[in-house]
Design a protein around this motif. Structure first.
Motif, PDB file in Angstrom:
ATOM      1  N   VAL A  38       0.869  -1.186   0.000  1.00 12.42           N
ATOM      2  CA  VAL A  38       0.000   0.000   0.000  1.00 12.42           C
ATOM      3  C   VAL A  38       0.895   1.222   0.000  1.00 12.42           C
ATOM      4  CG1 VAL A  38      -1.892   1.195   1.132  1.00 12.42           C
ATOM      5  CG2 VAL A  38      -1.697  -1.288   1.350  1.00 12.42           C
ATOM      6  N   SER A  39       1.106   1.793  -1.220  1.00 11.33           N
ATOM      7  CA  SER A  39       2.057   2.900  -1.302  1.00 11.33           C
ATOM      8  C   SER A  39       1.468   4.207  -0.808  1.00 11.33           C
ATOM      9  CB  SER A  39       2.515   3.075  -2.752  1.00 11.33           C
ATOM     10  OG  SER A  39       1.443   3.561  -3.544  1.00 11.33           O
ATOM     11  N   GLY A  40       0.140   4.360  -0.892  1.00 13.01           N
ATOM     12  CA  GLY A  40      -0.469   5.615  -0.483  1.00 13.01           C
ATOM     13  C   GLY A  40      -0.094   6.774  -1.363  1.00 13.01           C
ATOM     14  N   GLY A  41       0.436   6.479  -2.570  1.00 18.84           N
ATOM     15  CA  GLY A  41       0.895   7.534  -3.459  1.00 18.84           C
ATOM     16  C   GLY A  41      -0.245   8.345  -4.028  1.00 18.84           C
ATOM     17  N   SER A  42       0.091   9.548  -4.465  1.00 18.08           N
ATOM     18  CA  SER A  42      -0.903  10.403  -5.119  1.00 18.08           C
ATOM     19  C   SER A  42      -0.276  11.189  -6.255  1.00 18.08           C
ATOM     20  CB  SER A  42      -1.517  11.372  -4.101  1.00 18.08           C
ATOM     21  OG  SER A  42      -0.512  12.211  -3.560  1.00 18.08           O
ATOM     22  N   GLU A  43       0.867  10.708  -6.785  1.00 13.91           N
ATOM     23  CA  GLU A  43       1.577  11.411  -7.837  1.00 13.91           C
ATOM     24  C   GLU A  43       1.911  10.448  -8.980  1.00 13.91           C
ATOM     25  OE1 GLU A  43       2.174  14.563  -7.935  1.00 13.91           O
ATOM     26  OE2 GLU A  43       1.747  15.182  -5.888  1.00 13.91           O
ATOM     27  N   LEU A  44       2.138  11.051 -10.157  1.00 15.50           N
ATOM     28  CA  LEU A  44       2.597  10.280 -11.298  1.00 15.50           C
ATOM     29  C   LEU A  44       4.007   9.781 -11.032  1.00 15.50           C
ATOM     30  CD1 LEU A  44       2.302  11.247 -15.013  1.00 15.50           C
ATOM     31  CD2 LEU A  44       4.547  10.750 -14.083  1.00 15.50           C
ATOM     32  N   VAL A  45       4.265   8.501 -11.329  1.00 14.98           N
ATOM     33  CA  VAL A  45       5.569   7.891 -11.112  1.00 14.98           C
ATOM     34  C   VAL A  45       6.207   7.606 -12.468  1.00 14.98           C
ATOM     35  CG1 VAL A  45       6.791   5.872 -10.234  1.00 14.98           C
ATOM     36  CG2 VAL A  45       4.968   6.918  -8.882  1.00 14.98           C
ATOM     37  N   ASN A  46       7.416   8.167 -12.696  1.00 15.49           N
ATOM     38  CA  ASN A  46       8.121   7.955 -13.955  1.00 15.49           C
ATOM     39  C   ASN A  46       9.114   6.811 -13.885  1.00 15.49           C
ATOM     40  OD1 ASN A  46       6.979  10.181 -15.412  1.00 15.49           O
ATOM     41  ND2 ASN A  46       8.276  11.566 -14.217  1.00 15.49           N
ATOM     42  N   SER A  47       9.703   6.582 -12.698  1.00 16.00           N
ATOM     43  CA  SER A  47      10.807   5.632 -12.622  1.00 16.00           C
ATOM     44  C   SER A  47      10.812   4.932 -11.267  1.00 16.00           C
ATOM     45  CB  SER A  47      12.142   6.344 -12.862  1.00 16.00           C
ATOM     46  OG  SER A  47      12.269   7.455 -11.988  1.00 16.00           O
ATOM     47  N   ILE A  48      11.330   3.704 -11.274  1.00 20.06           N
ATOM     48  CA  ILE A  48      11.405   2.867 -10.080  1.00 20.06           C
ATOM     49  C   ILE A  48      12.747   2.156 -10.087  1.00 20.06           C
ATOM     50  CG2 ILE A  48      10.405   0.911  -8.828  1.00 20.06           C
ATOM     51  CD1 ILE A  48       7.773   1.440 -10.273  1.00 20.06           C
ATOM     52  N   THR A  49      13.386   2.038  -8.920  1.00 20.76           N
ATOM     53  CA  THR A  49      14.549   1.170  -8.790  1.00 20.76           C
ATOM     54  C   THR A  49      14.440   0.418  -7.472  1.00 20.76           C
ATOM     55  OG1 THR A  49      16.960   1.076  -8.942  1.00 20.76           O
ATOM     56  CG2 THR A  49      16.030   2.921  -7.703  1.00 20.76           C
ATOM     57  N   ASP A  71      17.735  -4.617  -0.276  1.00 17.83           N
ATOM     58  CA  ASP A  71      16.974  -4.945   0.939  1.00 17.83           C
ATOM     59  C   ASP A  71      15.472  -4.958   0.706  1.00 17.83           C
ATOM     60  OD1 ASP A  71      16.483  -2.274   0.576  1.00 17.83           O
ATOM     61  OD2 ASP A  71      17.244  -1.618   2.538  1.00 17.83           O
ATOM     62  N   GLY A  72      15.055  -4.779  -0.541  1.00 27.05           N
ATOM     63  CA  GLY A  72      13.636  -4.827  -0.868  1.00 27.05           C
ATOM     64  C   GLY A  72      12.952  -3.490  -0.850  1.00 27.05           C
ATOM     65  N   LYS A  73      13.628  -2.457  -0.348  1.00 20.68           N
ATOM     66  CA  LYS A  73      13.024  -1.135  -0.392  1.00 20.68           C
ATOM     67  C   LYS A  73      13.013  -0.609  -1.829  1.00 20.68           C
ATOM     68  CE  LYS A  73      13.956   0.234   4.391  1.00 20.68           C
ATOM     69  NZ  LYS A  73      14.521   1.273   5.284  1.00 20.68           N
ATOM     70  N   VAL A  74      12.098   0.331  -2.099  1.00 22.13           N
ATOM     71  CA  VAL A  74      11.844   0.780  -3.458  1.00 22.13           C
ATOM     72  C   VAL A  74      12.028   2.287  -3.534  1.00 22.13           C
ATOM     73  CG1 VAL A  74      10.214   0.818  -5.367  1.00 22.13           C
ATOM     74  CG2 VAL A  74      10.143  -1.063  -3.706  1.00 22.13           C
ATOM     75  N   VAL A  75      12.910   2.731  -4.440  1.00 17.17           N
ATOM     76  CA  VAL A  75      13.083   4.158  -4.676  1.00 17.17           C
ATOM     77  C   VAL A  75      12.252   4.519  -5.919  1.00 17.17           C
ATOM     78  CG1 VAL A  75      14.713   6.027  -5.108  1.00 17.17           C
ATOM     79  CG2 VAL A  75      15.405   4.061  -3.722  1.00 17.17           C
ATOM     80  N   VAL A  76      11.447   5.556  -5.783  1.00 11.48           N
ATOM     81  CA  VAL A  76      10.587   5.975  -6.892  1.00 11.48           C
ATOM     82  C   VAL A  76      10.794   7.459  -7.160  1.00 11.48           C
ATOM     83  CG1 VAL A  76       8.849   4.210  -6.439  1.00 11.48           C
ATOM     84  CG2 VAL A  76       8.608   6.444  -5.372  1.00 11.48           C
ATOM     85  N   GLY A  77      10.673   7.811  -8.459  1.00 13.79           N
ATOM     86  CA  GLY A  77      10.809   9.207  -8.847  1.00 13.79           C
ATOM     87  C   GLY A  77       9.656   9.643  -9.721  1.00 13.79           C
ATOM     88  N   THR A 115       9.242  -2.160   2.152  1.00 10.66           N
ATOM     89  CA  THR A 115       8.842  -3.344   1.387  1.00 10.66           C
ATOM     90  C   THR A 115       7.336  -3.515   1.311  1.00 10.66           C
ATOM     91  OG1 THR A 115       9.068  -4.707   3.379  1.00 10.66           O
ATOM     92  CG2 THR A 115      10.983  -4.558   1.894  1.00 10.66           C
ATOM     93  N   ASN A 116       6.585  -2.908   2.238  1.00 10.88           N
ATOM     94  CA  ASN A 116       5.116  -3.012   2.194  1.00 10.88           C
ATOM     95  C   ASN A 116       4.461  -1.816   1.502  1.00 10.88           C
ATOM     96  OD1 ASN A 116       5.500  -1.009   4.028  1.00 10.88           O
ATOM     97  ND2 ASN A 116       4.281  -1.950   5.682  1.00 10.88           N
ATOM     98  N   GLY A 117       5.303  -0.911   0.975  1.00 11.08           N
ATOM     99  CA  GLY A 117       4.788   0.238   0.254  1.00 11.08           C
ATOM    100  C   GLY A 117       4.651   1.491   1.089  1.00 11.08           C
ATOM    101  N   SER A 118       4.826   1.371   2.368  1.00  7.14           N
ATOM    102  CA  SER A 118       4.725   2.571   3.212  1.00  7.14           C
ATOM    103  C   SER A 118       5.943   3.451   3.002  1.00  7.14           C
ATOM    104  CB  SER A 118       4.618   2.174   4.681  1.00  7.14           C
ATOM    105  OG  SER A 118       5.768   1.444   5.084  1.00  7.14           O
ATOM    106  N   LEU A 119       5.805   4.749   3.317  1.00  4.76           N
ATOM    107  CA  LEU A 119       6.869   5.714   3.112  1.00  4.76           C
ATOM    108  C   LEU A 119       7.997   5.492   4.113  1.00  4.76           C
ATOM    109  CD1 LEU A 119       7.750   8.265   1.540  1.00  4.76           C
ATOM    110  CD2 LEU A 119       6.677   9.606   3.369  1.00  4.76           C
ATOM    111  N   ASP A 120       9.245   5.456   3.606  1.00  6.93           N
ATOM    112  CA  ASP A 120      10.435   5.346   4.454  1.00  6.93           C
ATOM    113  C   ASP A 120      10.885   6.759   4.788  1.00  6.93           C
ATOM    114  OD1 ASP A 120      12.826   4.882   5.682  1.00  6.93           O
ATOM    115  OD2 ASP A 120      13.789   3.912   3.957  1.00  6.93           O
ATOM    116  N   SER A 121      10.585   7.209   6.006  1.00  6.32           N
ATOM    117  CA  SER A 121      10.859   8.603   6.387  1.00  6.32           C
ATOM    118  C   SER A 121      12.339   8.876   6.578  1.00  6.32           C
ATOM    119  CB  SER A 121      10.094   8.951   7.673  1.00  6.32           C
ATOM    120  OG  SER A 121      10.451   8.059   8.714  1.00  6.32           O
ATOM    121  N   SER A 122      13.169   7.792   6.621  1.00  3.37           N
ATOM    122  CA  SER A 122      14.606   8.011   6.781  1.00  3.37           C
ATOM    123  C   SER A 122      15.264   8.486   5.490  1.00  3.37           C
ATOM    124  CB  SER A 122      15.284   6.719   7.254  1.00  3.37           C
ATOM    125  OG  SER A 122      15.221   5.715   6.233  1.00  3.37           O
TER     126      SER A 122
END
Length: 966
Positions: A179-190, A194-200, A210-217
């Motif tokens: 559950v990413s909770g996103g509200s923006e257009l996503v152009n890229s993913i890497t 460790d399973g975490k996901v960087v999105v731009g 890994t569960n889609g929640s925001l990593d505040s660090s």
């Protein structure tokens, strides 16, 4: 084809030879259409093959819509076949470990099997919704087989709903645990190890757990002032980000930056002034690829990198500075959207460019590790010019081009040259010393005094004579303007002239013409046949086709051909006959221009090119879809009598116009035009067909022995049009039709034939259809008489006779009643009051025409008519003066008095009373008296008309006037 023996049954090896049939596309000749649209994403398979996606329909001659696979050398991989229409504008591809291919496109998400077919076990279409057009821009496969997707979409499985970012299970269903909770257009993913996901996306780079929640660090601060279009993760956890931004967290970074593992800007990676265009504005970096040594390949829309020219492709060192050792020369001439590294260090780039470092590379190219172009990888540029002219060189190479292409000694002027296998000849440089000065040759009309005038001249066609001189056709356009602020007028005139091989004017040639010339044919005697859309030559009527003497004067011994206009092609036959193609078919003309009626092939479109084979058969190309009523799209072959040659069958033919044909010495046929496929095979816009001649071999024959020295031949009963033929010796050229009527046995037709002869060969042949019959007569008119009907019609050239047929119903049936030699006939064997219908056909040396449309008439007995039998004049006393009286008798054609007829006449002479009338009584007399009187004088009465219920026949009048004197 089969051979049988009288004792044992043998099959001739001729029947098993596998050869392309005449009219088939020659697959060994491939000009290559290249990739005909932008490449958005590139992925390299472990075997070195390359998956590309974007907006295209062909790849190196293979029909591939929006996604395709290339072999290692850049050729199209036909074994990877994606169904047309199944993938819309593919934006991203990702490879699974099992060889399947994930595709993100403008309708969501699909997965293909390793052969390109849609994987029916993966369906994510219903999960992607965004105002009717869900766009997926990034696809990443996790090690566990789940798939991360980013783009411009909304996903909802009934429990969770997210925007722009989702994770799918291996079957394409939405992973509700993410559950990413996103509200923006996503152009890229890497994906991090460790399973975490960087999105731009637009203005942001963030990291998800890994569960889609925001990593505040992971915190980029104020983010980007533009979009993050590409992300790459380094082995040390740092993240490269590129796009169309100029600041990152308030610090200048033009187009590319590197972030630390916590999301902060890495100041040790400094690209200086970054990526810009010539005006200094930021230009997008659309794609990145990370080298093992830490260097970074970038591709995009830029032309400058940190102050150095780099057209849309460059390499940066690990610290962000420009790597000067990576030198792509002039780069590419348009945007780069994707990059992929091969295991050998070479670099694949995709985009909407057409050149790399000055070399032709359409939308996809490969670079060596130093940035130079890899010449061993050529996905094909194909032929990008319109091909309306083909010229064969003696070495088998082919000059191609447009209206002005010709070859003349050392003069070669063409758009391109192909090798014998159809590939582009990169060594060809178009050169010619042919430079006619059109402004001098065709200066336009005189400029009126006080006006300003401008004249431009344009060539529309060229043709080279056998002696090397060049006929040029075009028009001059003159604009004349009155002094300011006066009005301007324009005028144009067509010219046909001849120039020498160097372009200088040939003053010995003079021809005036009022319309364009579209085709030429040069006779051995030096005369020139021209065809086009003209009406006069040197002020003499000549519509559509004419012949000129060697000096350009009109050859008056060659007459006009009625009904032929817009002649677009010409060819000479061995006997000197002239073939002319026009919008409704082909005509054949004799040496004096007369039309040969018996040669009458019909097309439903214009014939733009004609070529006569050595065996007399005629190839035609054009914009037609049928020939003689049979489907033939753009290309066909006729027998010498004008019938369709069914042994030459190009299948579905061309999907556009065939405007040029050329015959190779081996009989194969080159064709050029504006088509993209021939018989469904991609060929843009030049192809080669198998030539040859012979009959169409029908379906397979089945032959088996029968009792009493007989053989039975069988073939599928579905082949109703096939004819069984035989011959006893292959050294002869004559096949004889087997006259035995075939019997239908189950799904076969069977014929049993005596085989007492030592051997026989059998074949099935689809007999060529007969040529269209010559034209029917026109202008048939029927005129009814008393006991007769007279017919007349327009004479037909070459007619040897006529057939008149009659019926008593308008549509027939009709019975032959006469065979007149002339173009008229009177039928006297009719009954008055009965309706008769007639048709007329014409006999020619080649057969009988269709019948004319029917005409009808009803013969009638001639109705009674009236006329003047006598006029009697007298005077009537009126005191001392006299009136003049005329008594007129009117009778019918049998001499019987006519009652009630109105007689009109004029008194002239001493009395002038015009227009007086009288009505006949039962004895046929009408009395008419003047109202003027005289004492003495001469008066004449003249009848001017008789009005009666019967017809007035003035020709039967006995008398029309009488005179009296007193």
């Amino acid at each position: 084809m089969f051979l049988i023996g009288s004792v044992s049954l043998q099959l001739s090896n001729l029947c098993f030879q596998s050869h392309a049939a005449p009219g088939d596309v020659d697959l060994s000749f491939d000009p290559g259409s290249g990739i005909n649209g932008p490449v958005r994403a590139v992925a390299v398979q472990p075997d070195g093959k390359v998956i590309i996606s974007g907006q295209f329909t062909t790849v190196k001659g293979v029909a591939s819509v929006n996604i395709a696979r290339l072999n290692v050398d850049g050729s199209g991989d036909a074994s990877f076949n994606v169904a047309a229409g199944s993938i819309e504008s593919a934006n991203a591809v990702a490879l699974q470990s099992d060889g399947k291919v994930l595709v993100g496109h403008d309708s969501g998400m699909s997965r293909l099997n390793s052969n390109g077919s849609l994987d029916a076990n993966f369906y994510a279409g219903s999960l992607f919704v965004f105002e009717g057009s869900p766009n997926v821009y990034s696809v990443v496969v996790q090690p566990d087989g789940r798939v991360l997707v980013g783009g411009n979409f909304y996903t909802d499985n009934g429990t969770n709903s997210v925007y722009g970012m989702a994770r799918l299970n291996s079957d394409g269903s939405l992973d509700s645990s993410f559950v990413s909770g996103g509200s923006e257009l996503v152009n890229s993913i890497t994906l991090q190890p460790d399973g975490k996901v960087v999105v731009g996306g637009s203005g942001f780079v963030l990291r998800l757990n890994t569960n889609g929640s925001l990593d505040s660090s992971f915190n980029l601060g104020t983010g980007l002032n533009g979009s993050a279009l590409s992300l790459r993760l380094q082995s040390d956890g740092k993240v490269l980000v590129s796009g169309d931004f100029s600041t990152v967290n308030g610090t200048n970074r033009y187009g590319i930056a590197r972030l630390n593992a916590n999301g902060s800007l890495d100041s040790s990676f400094d690209p200086g002034t970054g990526v810009t265009n010539t005006s200094g504005a930021v230009a997008a970096v659309n794609a990145m690829a990370l080298q093992t040594d830490g260097k970074v390949l970038i591709g995009g829309q830029f032309t400058i990198v940190n102050g150095t020219n780099r057209n849309r492709i460059a390499q940066l060192n690990a610290n962000g500075t420009l790597d000067s050792g990576f030198e792509p020369g002039t780069g590419v001439n348009n945007n780069v959207y994707s990059l992929a590294l091969q295991s050998d260090g070479k670099v694949l780039i995709g985009g909407d460019f057409t050149t790399l470092n000055g070399a032709n590379r359409n939308f996809l190219a490969r670079l060596n590790s130093n940035g130079s172009s890899d010449g061993g990888f050529d996905p094909g540029r194909g032929v990008e010019v319109g091909v309306s002219t083909l010229v064969l060189q003696p070495d088998g190479k082919v000059l191609i081009g447009g209206l002005y292409t010709f070859i003349n000694g050392t003069n070669q002027y063409a758009s391109a040259r192909l090798n014998a296998d159809g590939s582009l000849d990169g060594t060809f440089v178009s050169s010619t010393n042919f430079h006619p000065d059109l402004a001098t040759l065709f200066p336009g009309g005189a400029c009126p005094p006080g006006y300003e005038c401008w004249t431009n001249s344009y060539l529309t066609a060229l043709a080279v004579q056998p002696d090397g001189k060049v006929l040029v056709v075009g028009y001059s356009s003159t604009v004349a303007c009155e002094p300011f602020p006066g009005e301007c007028t324009s005028s144009s005139r067509t010219f046909l002239a001849r120039v020498n091989a160097d372009g200088s004017s040939d003053a010995s040639f003079a021809t005036g013409i009022d319309g364009p010339v579209l085709a030429f044919a040069f006779q051995p005697d030096g005369k020139i046949v021209i065809g086009g859309s003209f009406y006069t030559i040197n002020n003499t009527p000549r519509s559509g086709i004419a012949r000129l003497n060697g000096d350009g004067s009109l050859d008056t011994s060659f007459t006009s051909v009625p009904g032929i206009y817009s002649v677009a092609s010409l060819a000479l036959q061995a006997d000197g006959s002239i073939l002319a193609g026009y919008p409704s078919g082909i005509v054949r003309l004799g040496s004096n221009g007369s039309r040969e009626i018996c040669f009458n092939p019909v097309t439903d479109g214009t014939v733009y090119s004609l070529k006569v084979q050595p065996d007399g058969k005629v190839l035609l190309g054009g914009s037609f879809s049928t020939v003689n009523g049979v489907t033939r799209s753009g290309i066909a072959r006729l027998n010498s009598n004008g019938s369709l040659d069914s042994s030459f069958n190009p299948g579905t033919g061309a999907n556009g116009t065939v405007s040029s044909l050329a015959l190779q010495p081996d009989g194969n046929v080159l064709l050029g035009g504006n088509f993209t496929t021939i018989n469904g095979i991609v060929r843009t816009p030049i192809a080669r067909l198998i030539g040859g001649s012979g009959s169409v071999v029908g379906p397979p024959l089945r032959i088996f022995s029968a009792a009493n020295n007989a053989v039975t031949v069988a073939w599928p009963s579905s082949s109703a049009s096939a004819t069984l033929q035989q011959r006893t010796n292959l050294a002869t050229s004559t096949w004889v039709t087997v006259t035995n009527a075939p019997a239908t046995i189950g799904l076969e037709k069977q014929v049993t034939i005596s085989s007492s002869i030592g051997q026989r060969f059998f074949r099935l042949s689809n007999a060529d259809p007969a040529p269209p019959p010559p034209p029917a007569p026109t202008g048939l008119v029927a005129t009814a008489g008393d006991g007769s009907i007279s017919l007349s019609w327009v004479a037909s050239p070459e007619a040897t006779g006529h057939h008149v047929l009659r019926g008593t119903n308008y549509g027939g049936p009709f019975t032959l009643i006469a065979s007149p030699a002339t173009t008229n006939y009177t039928d006297t064997t009719v009954v008055n009051g009965t309706f008769y219908s007639y048709v007329v056909s014409v006999t020619y040396p080649c057969g009988e025409s269709f019948a004319s449309p029917p005409v009808g008439a009803i013969p009638q007995a001639a109705p009674p008519t009236v006329h003047v039998q006598s006029i009697t004049m007298s005077f009537v006393a009126q005191g001392a003066r006299y009136n003049t009286r005329a008594v007129v008798r009117v009778v019918n054609n049998l001499g019987t008095p006519v009652s009630g007829a109105t007689v009109t006449g004029n008194f002239t002479g001493s009395i002038s009373n015009p227009g007086l009338t009288g009505v006949t009584t039962s004895d046929g007399y009408a009395t008419i008296t003047s109202f003027s009187t005289i004492k003495n004088g001469t008066v004449t009465f003249t009848v001017t008309g008789v009005a009666s219920s019967l017809g007035y026949n003035p020709a039967a009048n006995v008398v029309t006037s009488a005179t009296i004197t007193r």
